[in-house]
Design a protein around this motif. Structure first.
Motif, PDB file in Angstrom:
ATOM      1  N   THR A 112       4.670   1.671  -1.397  1.00  0.00           N
ATOM      2  CA  THR A 112       5.061   3.033  -1.741  1.00  0.00           C
ATOM      3  C   THR A 112       5.111   3.871  -0.465  1.00  0.00           C
ATOM      4  N   VAL A 113       6.271   4.482  -0.233  1.00  0.00           N
ATOM      5  CA  VAL A 113       6.455   5.303   0.957  1.00  0.00           C
ATOM      6  C   VAL A 113       6.674   6.740   0.501  1.00  0.00           C
ATOM      7  N   SER A 114       5.776   7.612   0.896  1.00  0.00           N
ATOM      8  CA  SER A 114       5.870   9.007   0.494  1.00  0.00           C
ATOM      9  C   SER A 114       6.676   9.803   1.512  1.00  0.00           C
ATOM     10  N   SER A 115       7.388  10.799   1.013  1.00  0.00           N
ATOM     11  CA  SER A 115       8.233  11.616   1.892  1.00  0.00           C
ATOM     12  C   SER A 115       7.466  12.816   2.418  1.00  0.00           C
ATOM     13  N   GLY A 162       0.811  -1.196   0.000  1.00  0.00           N
ATOM     14  CA  GLY A 162       0.000   0.000   0.000  1.00  0.00           C
ATOM     15  C   GLY A 162       0.847   1.248   0.000  1.00  0.00           C
ATOM     16  N   LEU A 163       0.188   2.382   0.260  1.00  0.00           N
ATOM     17  CA  LEU A 163       0.845   3.681   0.297  1.00  0.00           C
ATOM     18  C   LEU A 163       0.856   4.173   1.731  1.00  0.00           C
ATOM     19  N   VAL A 164       2.038   4.511   2.236  1.00  0.00           N
ATOM     20  CA  VAL A 164       2.161   5.047   3.585  1.00  0.00           C
ATOM     21  C   VAL A 164       3.114   6.227   3.567  1.00  0.00           C
ATOM     22  N   GLN A 165       3.064   7.024   4.610  1.00  0.00           N
ATOM     23  CA  GLN A 165       4.008   8.125   4.757  1.00  0.00           C
ATOM     24  C   GLN A 165       5.285   7.627   5.430  1.00  0.00           C
TER      25      GLN A 165
END
Length: 123
Positions: free
Chosen positions: A120-123, A9-12
């Motif tokens: 996916t790791v967002s900055s 998934g998508l995480v911060q």
């Protein structure tokens, strides 16, 4: 032997995800299960592996994830999970689980593969 990976998934940055590799196959409990990842434009790389309990159930990790990721085997559920904490943007990749009767680090040494799951790791 069949493997199915899930949980991406998508995480911060700093967040957590738990990947799960569900497997089937009567003798699978004696296999080493590894997690690998492949970022765009890069080669597939080793992340973590766990041997079967009869050989000690040992775990090993690549240096960049030590202290942040934990691999575990839930035999009752026929899964091998990868708990990923304190995620970083450089962890962004398609993550794959794989299995083999041996115990190796190279992707080419693994016989059975699941489909990938995107992290996916967002900055």
């Amino acid at each position: 032997v069949q493997l199915q990976a899930s949980g991406g998934g998508l995480v911060q940055t700093g967040g957590s995800l738990r990947l799960s590799c569900a497997y089937s196959g009567r003798t699978f409990r004696v296999y080493t299960v590894g997690w690998f990842r492949q970022a765009p434009g890069k080669e597939r790389e080793f992340v973590a592996k766990i041997t079967w309990s009869g050989s000690g159930g040992g775990t090993q990790y690549t240096d960049s994830v030590k202290g942040r990721f934990t691999i575990s085997r839930a035999s009752a559920k026929n899964t091998v999970d990868l708990q990923m904490n304190n995620l970083r943007p450089e962890d962004t990749a398609v993550h794959y689980c794989a299995a083999d009767p041996g115990s190796a680090f190279r992707p080419t040494d693994y016989t059975y593969w699941g489909q990938g799951t995107q992290v996916t790791v967002s900055s």
